[in-house]
Write a protein that holds these residues in place. Structure first.
Motif, PDB file in Angstrom:
ATOM      1  N   VAL A 129      -9.207  -6.028  -5.869  1.00  0.00           N
ATOM      2  CA  VAL A 129      -9.380  -7.115  -4.906  1.00  0.00           C
ATOM      3  C   VAL A 129     -10.206  -8.245  -5.512  1.00  0.00           C
ATOM      4  O   VAL A 129     -11.022  -8.033  -6.406  1.00  0.00           O
ATOM      5  CB  VAL A 129     -10.067  -6.617  -3.616  1.00  0.00           C
ATOM      6  CG1 VAL A 129      -9.251  -5.524  -2.950  1.00  0.00           C
ATOM      7  CG2 VAL A 129     -11.478  -6.147  -3.875  1.00  0.00           C
ATOM      8  N   LEU A 169     -11.199  -4.848   3.902  1.00  0.00           N
ATOM      9  CA  LEU A 169     -10.065  -4.163   3.282  1.00  0.00           C
ATOM     10  C   LEU A 169      -9.543  -3.053   4.195  1.00  0.00           C
ATOM     11  O   LEU A 169      -8.334  -2.884   4.354  1.00  0.00           O
ATOM     12  CB  LEU A 169     -10.464  -3.613   1.913  1.00  0.00           C
ATOM     13  CG  LEU A 169      -9.384  -2.941   1.082  1.00  0.00           C
ATOM     14  CD1 LEU A 169      -8.154  -3.818   0.930  1.00  0.00           C
ATOM     15  CD2 LEU A 169      -9.937  -2.545  -0.285  1.00  0.00           C
ATOM     16  N   PHE A 213       0.804  -1.219   0.000  1.00  0.00           N
ATOM     17  CA  PHE A 213       0.000   0.000   0.000  1.00  0.00           C
ATOM     18  C   PHE A 213       0.841   1.275   0.000  1.00  0.00           C
ATOM     19  O   PHE A 213       0.305   2.373   0.045  1.00  0.00           O
ATOM     20  CB  PHE A 213      -0.942   0.014   1.211  1.00  0.00           C
ATOM     21  CG  PHE A 213      -1.900  -1.137   1.233  1.00  0.00           C
ATOM     22  CD1 PHE A 213      -2.946  -1.214   0.339  1.00  0.00           C
ATOM     23  CD2 PHE A 213      -1.738  -2.165   2.150  1.00  0.00           C
ATOM     24  CE1 PHE A 213      -3.829  -2.274   0.355  1.00  0.00           C
ATOM     25  CE2 PHE A 213      -2.610  -3.239   2.182  1.00  0.00           C
ATOM     26  CZ  PHE A 213      -3.657  -3.296   1.276  1.00  0.00           C
ATOM     27  N   ILE A 264      -8.999   3.038  -1.565  1.00  0.00           N
ATOM     28  CA  ILE A 264      -8.790   2.611  -0.179  1.00  0.00           C
ATOM     29  C   ILE A 264      -8.900   3.754   0.827  1.00  0.00           C
ATOM     30  O   ILE A 264      -8.887   3.527   2.029  1.00  0.00           O
ATOM     31  CB  ILE A 264      -7.453   1.855  -0.008  1.00  0.00           C
ATOM     32  CG1 ILE A 264      -6.264   2.734  -0.339  1.00  0.00           C
ATOM     33  CG2 ILE A 264      -7.448   0.593  -0.859  1.00  0.00           C
ATOM     34  CD1 ILE A 264      -4.915   2.079  -0.075  1.00  0.00           C
ATOM     35  N   THR A 267      -2.211  -3.039  -6.148  1.00  0.00           N
ATOM     36  CA  THR A 267      -2.506  -1.673  -5.688  1.00  0.00           C
ATOM     37  C   THR A 267      -1.902  -0.677  -6.674  1.00  0.00           C
ATOM     38  O   THR A 267      -0.889  -0.970  -7.321  1.00  0.00           O
ATOM     39  CB  THR A 267      -1.936  -1.426  -4.283  1.00  0.00           C
ATOM     40  OG1 THR A 267      -0.540  -1.714  -4.283  1.00  0.00           O
ATOM     41  CG2 THR A 267      -2.640  -2.278  -3.243  1.00  0.00           C
ATOM     42  N   ALA A 301      -6.996  -0.220  -4.919  1.00  0.00           N
ATOM     43  CA  ALA A 301      -6.693  -1.637  -4.789  1.00  0.00           C
ATOM     44  C   ALA A 301      -7.659  -2.435  -5.648  1.00  0.00           C
ATOM     45  O   ALA A 301      -8.865  -2.161  -5.657  1.00  0.00           O
ATOM     46  CB  ALA A 301      -6.814  -2.080  -3.334  1.00  0.00           C
ATOM     47  N   CYS A 334     -15.113   1.824   1.388  1.00  0.00           N
ATOM     48  CA  CYS A 334     -14.198   0.703   1.196  1.00  0.00           C
ATOM     49  C   CYS A 334     -14.659  -0.420   2.135  1.00  0.00           C
ATOM     50  O   CYS A 334     -14.997  -0.156   3.286  1.00  0.00           O
ATOM     51  CB  CYS A 334     -12.786   1.177   1.546  1.00  0.00           C
ATOM     52  SG  CYS A 334     -11.500  -0.020   1.286  1.00  0.00           S
ATOM     53  N   THR A 380      -9.068 -10.830  -0.892  1.00  0.00           N
ATOM     54  CA  THR A 380      -7.632 -10.618  -0.958  1.00  0.00           C
ATOM     55  C   THR A 380      -7.327  -9.476  -1.917  1.00  0.00           C
ATOM     56  O   THR A 380      -8.079  -9.227  -2.865  1.00  0.00           O
ATOM     57  CB  THR A 380      -6.886 -11.880  -1.440  1.00  0.00           C
ATOM     58  OG1 THR A 380      -7.407 -12.252  -2.720  1.00  0.00           O
ATOM     59  CG2 THR A 380      -7.017 -13.028  -0.473  1.00  0.00           C
ATOM     60  N   VAL A 381      -6.232  -8.796  -1.665  1.00  0.00           N
ATOM     61  CA  VAL A 381      -5.784  -7.713  -2.530  1.00  0.00           C
ATOM     62  C   VAL A 381      -4.852  -8.317  -3.570  1.00  0.00           C
ATOM     63  O   VAL A 381      -3.871  -8.985  -3.231  1.00  0.00           O
ATOM     64  CB  VAL A 381      -5.047  -6.621  -1.721  1.00  0.00           C
ATOM     65  CG1 VAL A 381      -4.525  -5.544  -2.652  1.00  0.00           C
ATOM     66  CG2 VAL A 381      -5.977  -6.037  -0.671  1.00  0.00           C
TER      67      VAL A 381
END
Length: 124
Positions: free
Chosen positions: A17, A63, A4, A54, A27, A15, A59, A23-24
């Motif tokens: 996802v 996350l 990040f 983000i 980014t 991001a 968001c 899950t990410v």
């Protein structure tokens, strides 16, 4: 290094996802590059993807929790906010000084007004 945070210490904003796995995947700094990145991931077979800013309150909670558990991101965010606060304090100090100057000039004009309205000579 945090996914990040950029190499120069600036914070990433977007991001991509996997909404099912929460899950990410990637980014990015800018929405255009994030959109291209998401399209590339979809082309490579990834499904159920979403793009999130983000920094936005909408968001997803999972996350936000992930971001808030990232020490490097949190440290950098705190430093950015401290720098902004210091900048605002400098501006506030300059505004207070300017206001005090105006108050001083106003007091002088009030004194002149009072002196001008008071009788001061013979026949007054």
């Amino acid at each position: 290094m945090s996914m990040f945070v950029n190499e120069n210490g600036s914070l990433k904003t977007y991001a991509v996802v996997d909404t099912r796995a929460e899950t990410v995947l990637a980014t990015f700094n800018y929405v255009g590059e994030a959109d291209k990145g998401m399209k590339a991931l979809i082309k490579d077979g990834a499904g159920d993807l979403a793009l999130h800013n983000i920094t936005h309150p909408k968001c997803p909670d999972w996350l936000q929790d992930l971001i808030r558990s990232d020490s490097e991101y949190c440290s950098r965010k705190a430093a950015d906010l401290d720098a902004r606060a210091a900048s605002l304090r400098r501006k506030a100090a300059a505004l207070v000084e300017e206001a005090e100057g105006y108050e001083g000039r106003a007091a002088k004009w009030r004194e002149l007004s009072e002196a001008a309205s008071a009788p001061s000579g013979p026949g007054m």
